[in-house]
Scaffold this motif. Structure first.
Motif, PDB file in Angstrom:
ATOM      1  N   ILE A  87      -6.593  13.740  -5.255  1.00  0.00           N
ATOM      2  CA  ILE A  87      -5.942  12.443  -5.279  1.00  0.00           C
ATOM      3  C   ILE A  87      -5.173  12.205  -3.955  1.00  0.00           C
ATOM      4  O   ILE A  87      -5.010  11.097  -3.216  1.00  0.00           O
ATOM      5  N   TYR A  88      -4.488  13.326  -3.507  1.00  0.00           N
ATOM      6  CA  TYR A  88      -3.396  13.202  -2.122  1.00  0.00           C
ATOM      7  C   TYR A  88      -4.555  12.886  -1.008  1.00  0.00           C
ATOM      8  O   TYR A  88      -4.078  11.906  -0.224  1.00  0.00           O
ATOM      9  N   ILE A  91       1.632   6.665  -7.122  1.00  0.00           N
ATOM     10  CA  ILE A  91       0.734   7.383  -7.610  1.00  0.00           C
ATOM     11  C   ILE A  91       1.026   8.926  -7.218  1.00  0.00           C
ATOM     12  O   ILE A  91       0.818   9.852  -7.919  1.00  0.00           O
ATOM     13  N   THR A  92       1.548   9.200  -5.842  1.00  0.00           N
ATOM     14  CA  THR A  92       2.022  10.459  -5.418  1.00  0.00           C
ATOM     15  C   THR A  92       2.992  11.110  -6.509  1.00  0.00           C
ATOM     16  O   THR A  92       2.775  12.400  -6.968  1.00  0.00           O
ATOM     17  N   THR A 114       0.845  -1.304   0.055  1.00  0.00           N
ATOM     18  CA  THR A 114      -0.110   0.104  -0.056  1.00  0.00           C
ATOM     19  C   THR A 114       0.843   1.309  -0.042  1.00  0.00           C
ATOM     20  O   THR A 114       0.735   2.369  -0.852  1.00  0.00           O
ATOM     21  N   ALA A 127       1.248   4.141  -3.074  1.00  0.00           N
ATOM     22  CA  ALA A 127       0.778   5.433  -2.760  1.00  0.00           C
ATOM     23  C   ALA A 127       1.858   6.453  -3.229  1.00  0.00           C
ATOM     24  O   ALA A 127       1.748   7.465  -3.497  1.00  0.00           O
ATOM     25  N   LEU A 178      -5.443   9.290  -1.433  1.00  0.00           N
ATOM     26  CA  LEU A 178      -4.419   8.351  -1.001  1.00  0.00           C
ATOM     27  C   LEU A 178      -4.060   8.175   0.404  1.00  0.00           C
ATOM     28  O   LEU A 178      -4.208   7.119   1.116  1.00  0.00           O
ATOM     29  N   THR A 182       1.123  11.576 -10.051  1.00  0.00           N
ATOM     30  CA  THR A 182       0.375  12.771  -9.821  1.00  0.00           C
ATOM     31  C   THR A 182       1.027  14.156  -9.614  1.00  0.00           C
ATOM     32  O   THR A 182       0.451  15.189 -10.621  1.00  0.00           O
TER      33      THR A 182
END
Length: 217
Positions: free
Chosen positions: A38-39, A20-21, A13, A17, A42, A24
């Motif tokens: 999004i943050y 993706i951070t 996870t 995360a 997450l 993004t």
């Protein structure tokens, strides 16, 4: 402190995360409002995973004269029933339902010798369904205690719970309040006690695993 059953999921996870951070940040540089959403999502997702696998320390009053709650949750059943798998006679059943927000560690409700430990594949009915105890995926464990004799507890999967972890091994001695397993994502545990047990909880009462006394003799 987090339970060992969650280490892989927690690590995966956190890595996901972070990926993706980064994506993004670089790909949505011109859309700060979307980055913010999004943050937040997450952070919420990571917090949910962390809280699900938490394993708080419990202070158990170890005693041969009472049974403590094997899990955190709400008492949803207190009744005299016929137990068909092991005892094949009448017992007092106390069932505790765990929501996804509860601690999902299973702890031994009493000390003694593990006489029986069996896994049953099955369905994934909602955990509070009357037939969940007999039809859902489940494990049945019997502990022989000096005071209570044989007591059965059953870990039951729910509609979301897809994996039951059981540490009870037949022929081993176990200590009240110690780690007995884990059930992932919402479930229930049934206790089957002798008919002369004094029940110390009431319906809809919230109990804390390894601490609150369920029954005594």
């Amino acid at each position: 402190m987090f339970h060992k059953e969650g280490k892989t999921i927690i690590l995966a996870t956190l890595i996901l995360a972070l990926i993706i951070t980064d994506l993004t940040y670089f790909l949505l540089e011109d859309l700060p409002w979307l980055q913010y959403i999004i943050y937040v999502v997450l952070i919420f997702f990571v917090v949910i995973v962390l809280q699900f696998f938490r394993n708080p320390k419990r202070n158990t009053n170890v005693s041969e004269n009472h049974v403590v709650a094997p899990v955190d949750g709400k008492v949803v059943v207190i009744e005299e029933v016929y137990e068909p798998e092991y005892f094949k006679d009448k017992r007092l059943q106390v069932s505790i339902f765990m929501s996804p927000l509860n601690v999902h560690v299973t702890r031994y409700g009493l000390s003694g010798l593990v006489k029986y430990s069996k896994y049953h594949p099955g369905k994934y009915l909602v955990a509070w369904h009357p037939k969940a105890s007999e039809e859902n995926e489940r494990t049945s464990i019997v502990i022989e205690n000096k005071t209570f004799g044989e007591v059965l507890y059953r870990q039951i999967a729910g509609a979301l719970a897809k994996r039951i972890v059981n540490y009870a091994v037949e022929g081993t001695e176990v200590l009240q309040g110690t780690d007995a397993g884990f059930i992932k994502f919402g479930s229930r545990v049934d206790l089957f006690l002798p008919l002369n047990s004094k029940i110390n909880v009431s319906l809809n009462q919230t109990v804390k695993g390894a601490e609150d006394v369920i029954a005594s003799l």
